[in-house]
Design an enzyme around this catalytic site. Structure first.
Site, short mmCIF file in Angstrom:
data_model
loop_
_atom_site.label_atom_id
_atom_site.label_comp_id
_atom_site.label_asym_id
_atom_site.label_seq_id
_atom_site.Cartn_x
_atom_site.Cartn_y
_atom_site.Cartn_z
N GLY A 41 -2.52 -2.49 1.70
CA GLY A 41 -3.25 -2.84 2.91
C GLY A 41 -3.83 -1.66 3.65
CB SER A 42 -2.52 1.73 4.43
OG SER A 42 -1.46 1.33 5.25
CB SER A 43 -5.57 2.23 0.16
OG SER A 43 -5.17 1.10 -0.57
CB ALA A 44 -7.47 -2.74 2.00
N PRO A 83 -1.11 -8.91 4.31
CG PRO A 83 0.04 -10.68 3.29
CD PRO A 83 -1.30 -9.98 3.31
CG ASP A 121 -2.50 1.20 -4.46
OD1 ASP A 121 -2.09 1.02 -5.62
OD2 ASP A 121 -1.74 1.25 -3.47
N GLY A 125 3.48 -3.70 -0.48
CA GLY A 125 3.02 -3.22 -1.77
C GLY A 125 1.71 -3.84 -2.21
CG LEU A 126 0.37 -7.24 -1.23
CD1 LEU A 126 0.20 -8.47 -0.35
CD2 LEU A 126 0.16 -7.62 -2.70
#
Length: 333
Positions: free
Chosen positions: A118-121, A111, A163, A115-116
């Protein structure tokens, strides 16, 4: 040969948002969602677009809805920037890479803008694929720094380091971003934790609360740099909260962990503007006896619950307001 790599969303357990300000935090990644990168050798170097990189819409309304949900940028700029940073890292460290080209593509069901991380993942999965393709090993603390530099230095996105550390280590990590360590060697002290020792966590999110991390961090960074006493005191307390949480974790003191997670959010609310929709999520979760705080910058919360009956009540209460509730599958290496 196709290289396929993965990275997962991050949940900040305690101490955030002090990670960008010489604080101390605990975080983990969970595999309920994932960012996946595929990389394979081709004659030319090509980056393939994904759904969020689309430029064709059926109407103005569809374009506006897409921007409200996902922001103005997809993932292609993240891959492009990571490839550049990887090359520069190899060059600066006299790491020889051959002249093969590749095609790279990504997919992510994390999602977005909640604040999860997602971009750095996406960036993390990209760097893993590049390391495999060119047979390059990068120490985990340096790996995390490279991922962060893509966002903060290359793309100008304000973000903290935790993160990327959690995603680099792929296990729960207690992170101490001590100023002396950060300024002398560029990274902090990272202690891997065993997921089996953690309390029962839930994660809840509401997609219509999506907001980029830069909205919060740009203002917070400015206030920190001018020495706003309220922000400086909050950073000290967030660090202490993490230390107290770690001590409670070592003793299986679940009530103290519950209380500290609540304090973490309450201090944030006193220090940084929090939208009413986010406050409602926290208050709904607390109304059934669970603890609640942000997983990151807002849009998603994390907390502890005691048993299955409380989790069912939590689900029913939040689902009735259009809020998704999950049990995170915590990655433990």
């Amino acid at each position: 040969m196709i290289f396929e790599t993965y990275s997962y969303p991050r949940a900040a357990v305690i101490g955030n948002p002090s990670d960008g300000y010489f604080g101390k935090t605990i975080a983990f990644v969970f595999s309920n969602f994932e960012a996946k990168v595929q990389l394979y050798q081709t004659p030319e170097l090509q980056i393939l677009p994904e759904r969020l990189d689309g430029t064709n819409f059926n109407s103005i309304q569809e374009l506006v809805a897409d921007v409200n949900l996902a922001g103005y940028y997809g993932g292609m700029r993240l891959l492009k920037a990571m490839i550049k940073i990887f090359y520069e890292y190899c060059t600066a460290n006299n790491i020889k890479i051959d002249d093969r080209n590749f095609t790279i593509r990504y997919k992510s069901n994390i999602p977005f803008r909640l604040g999860l991380a997602g971009s750095s993942a996406i960036i993390t999965a990209c760097l893993r694929a590049l390391c495999l393709f060119y047979d390059v090993e990068i120490p985990k603390p340096v790996f995390a720094n490279l991922v962060l530099s893509v966002e903060t230095e290359e793309l100008g996105i304000a973000a903290g380091l935790q993160d990327r550390v959690a995603q680099a280590y792929q296990c729960p990590v207690c992170m101490d971003f001590d100023r002396d360590l950060m300024e002398s060697r560029g990274y902090g002290h990272y202690e891997e934790l065993n997921a089996k020792n953690l309390p029962h966590f839930y994660i809840a999110y509401r997609k219509n609360l999506s907001e980029g991390t830069e909205v919060v961090h740009n203002n917070l960074k400015a206030r920190f740099e001018i020495g706003d006493p309220k922000v400086l005191q909050a950073m000290i307390r967030w660090r202490q909260i993490t230390e107290e949480f770690k001590a409670a974790l070592d003793k299986n003191d679940y009530q103290s962990m519950h209380d500290l997670m609540n304090e973490n959010f309450d201090l944030r609310r006193k220090t940084i503007r929090v939208s009413q929709g986010n406050i409602e999520m926290v208050e709904l979760a607390r109304s059934v006896g669970a603890s609640a705080k942000f997983t990151g910058s807002g849009g998603a919360i994390i907390g502890t619950y005691t048993d299955g009956a409380m989790f069912s009540k939590l689900q029913n209460t939040l689902n009735s307001k259009g809020i998704e509730v999950i049990k995170p599958n915590i990655v433990n290496n």
